[in-house]
Design a protein around this motif. Structure first.
Motif, mmCIF file in Angstrom:
data_model
loop_
_atom_site.group_PDB
_atom_site.id
_atom_site.type_symbol
_atom_site.label_atom_id
_atom_site.label_comp_id
_atom_site.label_asym_id
_atom_site.label_seq_id
_atom_site.Cartn_x
_atom_site.Cartn_y
_atom_site.Cartn_z
ATOM 1 N N GLU A 104 129.750 -2.123 -9.306
ATOM 2 C CA GLU A 104 130.902 -1.441 -10.135
ATOM 3 C C GLU A 104 129.916 -0.026 -10.718
ATOM 4 O O GLU A 104 130.942 0.931 -11.447
ATOM 5 N N SER A 105 128.934 0.009 -10.662
ATOM 6 C CA SER A 105 127.822 0.999 -11.106
ATOM 7 C C SER A 105 127.901 2.776 -11.140
ATOM 8 O O SER A 105 127.106 3.041 -10.588
ATOM 9 N N PHE A 106 129.209 2.374 -10.569
ATOM 10 C CA PHE A 106 129.899 4.165 -9.306
ATOM 11 C C PHE A 106 128.744 4.268 -8.498
ATOM 12 O O PHE A 106 128.629 5.259 -7.873
ATOM 13 N N GLY A 107 128.509 3.257 -7.699
ATOM 14 C CA GLY A 107 128.394 3.123 -6.363
ATOM 15 C C GLY A 107 128.698 2.433 -5.189
ATOM 16 O O GLY A 107 129.569 1.431 -5.460
ATOM 17 N N THR A 108 128.596 3.496 -3.661
ATOM 18 C CA THR A 108 129.512 3.378 -3.124
ATOM 19 C C THR A 108 128.940 3.777 -1.424
ATOM 20 O O THR A 108 128.163 4.553 -1.609
ATOM 21 N N GLY A 109 128.627 2.680 -0.779
ATOM 22 C CA GLY A 109 127.933 3.357 0.496
ATOM 23 C C GLY A 109 128.369 2.406 2.419
ATOM 24 O O GLY A 109 128.889 1.818 1.917
ATOM 25 N N SER A 110 127.578 3.092 2.878
ATOM 26 C CA SER A 110 128.141 2.075 4.291
ATOM 27 C C SER A 110 126.586 1.744 5.001
ATOM 28 O O SER A 110 125.380 2.417 4.372
ATOM 29 N N ASP A 111 126.675 1.575 5.939
ATOM 30 C CA ASP A 111 125.117 1.405 7.253
ATOM 31 C C ASP A 111 125.286 2.868 8.055
ATOM 32 O O ASP A 111 123.984 2.282 8.559
ATOM 33 N N HIS A 112 125.416 3.374 7.434
ATOM 34 C CA HIS A 112 124.864 4.698 7.299
ATOM 35 C C HIS A 112 123.574 5.029 7.553
ATOM 36 O O HIS A 112 122.887 5.951 7.645
ATOM 37 N N VAL A 113 123.629 4.895 5.663
ATOM 38 C CA VAL A 113 122.072 5.289 5.249
ATOM 39 C C VAL A 113 121.822 3.327 4.023
ATOM 40 O O VAL A 113 122.784 3.015 4.134
ATOM 41 N N ARG A 114 120.895 3.091 3.689
ATOM 42 C CA ARG A 114 119.997 2.520 2.992
ATOM 43 C C ARG A 114 120.483 2.650 1.589
ATOM 44 O O ARG A 114 119.321 1.810 0.838
ATOM 45 N N GLU A 115 121.148 3.135 0.816
ATOM 46 C CA GLU A 115 121.506 3.301 -0.850
ATOM 47 C C GLU A 115 122.361 3.900 -0.490
ATOM 48 O O GLU A 115 123.841 4.539 0.009
ATOM 49 N N LYS A 116 123.530 4.025 -1.684
ATOM 50 C CA LYS A 116 124.066 4.241 -2.351
ATOM 51 C C LYS A 116 124.469 5.312 -1.915
ATOM 52 O O LYS A 116 123.411 6.356 -2.083
ATOM 53 N N ASP A 117 125.843 5.988 -1.879
ATOM 54 C CA ASP A 117 126.197 7.847 -1.626
ATOM 55 C C ASP A 117 126.927 8.110 -1.787
ATOM 56 O O ASP A 117 128.162 8.050 -1.577
ATOM 57 N N GLY A 118 126.731 8.865 -3.509
ATOM 58 C CA GLY A 118 127.988 9.408 -3.985
ATOM 59 C C GLY A 118 128.532 10.517 -3.094
ATOM 60 O O GLY A 118 129.373 10.450 -3.029
ATOM 61 N N LEU A 119 128.264 11.736 -2.517
ATOM 62 C CA LEU A 119 129.100 13.187 -1.535
ATOM 63 C C LEU A 119 129.772 11.645 -0.191
ATOM 64 O O LEU A 119 130.587 12.452 0.046
ATOM 65 N N TRP A 120 129.282 10.914 0.456
ATOM 66 C CA TRP A 120 129.731 10.362 1.409
ATOM 67 C C TRP A 120 130.932 9.702 0.729
ATOM 68 O O TRP A 120 131.634 10.042 1.574
ATOM 69 N N ALA A 121 131.162 8.637 0.105
ATOM 70 C CA ALA A 121 131.921 8.899 -0.845
ATOM 71 C C ALA A 121 133.421 9.657 -0.915
ATOM 72 O O ALA A 121 134.249 9.355 -1.159
ATOM 73 N N VAL A 122 132.771 10.660 -1.759
ATOM 74 C CA VAL A 122 134.274 11.352 -1.677
ATOM 75 C C VAL A 122 134.370 12.188 -0.677
ATOM 76 O O VAL A 122 135.823 12.093 -0.851
ATOM 77 N N LEU A 123 133.669 12.414 0.674
ATOM 78 C CA LEU A 123 134.377 12.871 1.637
ATOM 79 C C LEU A 123 134.990 11.269 2.590
ATOM 80 O O LEU A 123 136.224 11.583 2.698
ATOM 81 N N LEU A 124 134.841 10.711 1.650
ATOM 82 C CA LEU A 124 135.834 9.542 2.535
ATOM 83 C C LEU A 124 136.764 9.584 1.787
ATOM 84 O O LEU A 124 137.901 9.641 2.901
ATOM 85 N N TRP A 125 137.068 9.669 1.084
ATOM 86 C CA TRP A 125 138.396 9.898 -0.211
ATOM 87 C C TRP A 125 138.991 11.222 0.571
ATOM 88 O O TRP A 125 140.365 11.008 1.025
ATOM 89 N N LEU A 126 138.441 12.158 0.763
ATOM 90 C CA LEU A 126 139.590 12.862 1.320
ATOM 91 C C LEU A 126 139.602 12.660 2.800
ATOM 92 O O LEU A 126 140.692 13.408 3.064
ATOM 93 N N ASN A 127 138.514 11.647 3.347
ATOM 94 C CA ASN A 127 139.327 11.703 4.819
ATOM 95 C C ASN A 127 140.599 10.896 5.008
ATOM 96 O O ASN A 127 141.787 11.743 5.747
ATOM 97 N N VAL A 128 140.491 9.817 4.294
ATOM 98 C CA VAL A 128 142.116 9.139 3.672
ATOM 99 C C VAL A 128 142.998 9.772 3.241
ATOM 100 O O VAL A 128 144.233 9.446 4.145
ATOM 101 N N LEU A 129 142.625 10.557 1.807
ATOM 102 C CA LEU A 129 143.640 11.696 1.349
ATOM 103 C C LEU A 129 144.156 12.321 2.720
ATOM 104 O O LEU A 129 145.981 12.651 2.849
ATOM 105 N N ALA A 130 143.378 13.216 3.697
ATOM 106 C CA ALA A 130 144.274 14.166 4.476
ATOM 107 C C ALA A 130 144.853 12.825 5.674
ATOM 108 O O ALA A 130 146.083 13.071 5.771
#
Length: 541
Positions: free
Chosen positions: A364-390
């Motif tokens: 909930e503390s503004f962190g989202t990520g996936s198994d592409h790395v082992r950290e939350k990833d802010g720009l990754w989340a933004v790009l996934l949102w863009l992919n969903v929007l597109a």
């Protein structure tokens, strides 16, 4: 140039938290303070002989000087190679990727994440292990133990290395490899998302504002969003990392990213808004006229991840931290995949990701990520949102409306009481903890309590148990409140109150009004305002 051994004595308080050791910058600048902690890391991991490490940070004040010290200590401790981002810059997710990509023995990340930077603000250092993730508790405990037994440090007396030039240089027999901090990460993002579709999105007039908050994601977002996706110049703002983040508090939430919020709620708002924090591992997402809570963002991304090429095969599981809303659990149930509830701290997701049990994780503390790395990833989340929007061809508000209609809405908020006297914070948690066993079956603020406990987590992969991870009160209608102390502050204590209420209709209520019964219940049970003397929280997200 020779490696030297210097006598030292233990320094109290060098106990790493959920994200390494964070202190005021001037504390780290004290002679020997950083050196002691770095030596404790080397001692705790069995030394540095023959090993390869990654080094970088978010560019905050003292980072450049700290990088030189860490390099000289790595050389004196026998390391074979250190891969460092140009100018000692690396976002936290990029550092995690580089550790994994190059198969290194871990990495040193210089950051205090979303905390302010500057000589009178905060600095931090954490060690990530070979999987690219934050050191687990067994390692941080070993580092703390080593810090209490230090009698000497090893450091080279070599001259500083020029970290502005790409390439390799020798430092007392150790190779220092200076790399472009953006290139490998950008290539990873291009392998996960449909960049052609995103270029078409922007070519069609889609408008976006990305606030890098004068922090590390500026160069990454500029390269990926403006250069590779060909978004118009000016799409990325506050794009130059500054030692003090330009006086900004680099925490992407509605309070500290107010300029972005005002723009997105204004009459000529862009289609999509986003922000990332100091070290690039957090994100905030905003649509035209609608704020997306981190808990909702996790749920929506999990429900739509298959629209991105990198996740087209589906998800193995979804993991969330305990204080995060249960919205993602409903998505997991619909997808027929496991849902995991862990303590706060990204390191708890590492075992699930490594074992192939989860694909997407979120806090909930503004962190989202996936198994592409082992950290939350802010720009990754933004790009996934863009992919969903597109892929969906809808606005953010339309996507959120569809999601709530299918899964219901988890009204959710976090109230932060910052820089409390430690005694007050302890009194609040002690008061609630003392009531937990007697609460089930009772009523407060007109709601009946079904369950109350101090959350403990048994890791399904390695069987380790983490206790005392947050005080939970769950009501019979599924609503709940959670109280816990944050481990990311450097001054006093930060107490966090998490509030959640599920609704299967009426999705347009004001969030705080929808949660008002829970706010009243929390005060009756814990006495936060009564004990602290505060009239309300410092930050509401």
């Amino acid at each position: 140039m020779t490696a030297t051994t210097r006598p030292t004595k233990p320094i109290e308080g060098q106990k790493p938290g959920t994200s390494g050791l964070r202190k005021k910058t001037r504390v780290f600048m004290q002679p020997g303070y950083l050196e002691n902690f770095v030596q404790a890391i080397f001692d705790a991991i069995g030394g540095g002989a023959g090993k390869t490490f990654v080094l970088g940070g978010d560019g905050r004040f003292f980072g450049a000087e700290a990088a030189q010290i860490i390099l000289k200590m790595a050389a004196a401790n026998g390391a074979a190679r250190v891969i460092v981002g140009r100018d000692a810059l690396l976002s936290t997710p990029a550092a995690s990727h580089l550790i994994r990509l190059r198969g290194t023995d871990g990495g040193f990340i210089m950051s205090a994440s979303h905390n302010p930077g500057g000589p009178d603000e905060d600095f931090g250092l954490k060690f990530n292990t070979t999987n690219g993730g934050p050191a687990p508790e067994a390692v941080t405990d070993a580092i703390f133990a080593a810090s209490g037994k230090l009698s000497q440090i090893h450091i080279s007396d070599a001259a500083d290395i020029d970290l502005s030039r790409l390439g390799e240089v020798d430092l007392d027999g150790m190779v220092v490899e200076v790399v472009d901090p953006v290139a490998d990460y950008a290539a990873l993002m291009e392998s996960l998302f449909d960049f052609a579709a995103l270029k078409s999105l922007f070519a069609g007039g889609f408008r976006m504002r990305y606030d890098a908050m004068n922090a590390i994601t500026g160069p990454y977002a500029t390269e990926i969003i403006q250069n590779r996706l060909e978004a118009p110049a000016g799409t990325v703002v506050n794009a130059t990392p500054l030692p003090d983040f330009g006086g900004l508090h680099p925490d992407p939430n509605p309070t500290w990213a107010k300029a972005l919020m005002d723009e997105m709620m204004g009459p000529d708002a862009p289609d999509f808004g986003a922000a990332s924090d100091g070290d690039g591992d957090r994100n905030m997402v905003v649509g035209r006229g609608i704020y997306v809570s981190p808990s909702d963002s996790l749920a929506v991304l999990a429900a739509n991840a298959h629209l991105a090429p990198g996740y087209s095969a589906g998800l193995k599981g979804i993991a969330r931290s305990m204080p995060t809303s249960t919205a993602a659990d409903r998505v997991a149930e619909a997808l027929g995949i496991p849902a995991y509830e862990t303590p706060t701290g990204w390191k708890f997701f590492g075992n699930l990701l490594d074992a192939g049990r989860a694909t997407i994780c979120g806090e909930e503390s503004f962190g989202t990520g996936s198994d592409h790395v082992r950290e939350k990833d802010g720009l990754w989340a933004v790009l996934l949102w863009l992919n969903v929007l597109a892929a969906r061809g809808q606005a953010v508000a339309e996507i959120m409306g569809d999601h709530w209609a299918k899964f219901g809405r988890n009204y959710y908020s976090r109230h932060d009481y910052e820089a409390l006297p430690v005694a007050d914070a302890q009194a609040i948690t002690d008061r609630l903890r003392g009531k937990l066993s007697s609460l089930p079956g009772t009523k407060v603020a007109g709601m009946e309590i079904a369950m109350a406990d101090d959350f403990a987590y048994a890791d399904p992969v390695d069987g380790s148990v983490s206790s005392n991870q947050g005080l939970r009160v769950v009501f019979t209608d599924g609503s709940r409140l959670v109280v816990r102390l944050s481990g990311t502050g450097t001054e006093g204590a930060t107490l966090r109150l998490y509030l959640e209420r599920y609704a299967d209709r009426g999705f347009d209520q004001d969030v705080q009004q929808a949660l008002d019964p829970l706010i009243q219940a929390a005060e009756a049970l814990a006495g936060i305002r009564e004990i602290s003397g505060r009239t309300g929280p410092d930050v509401i997200t």
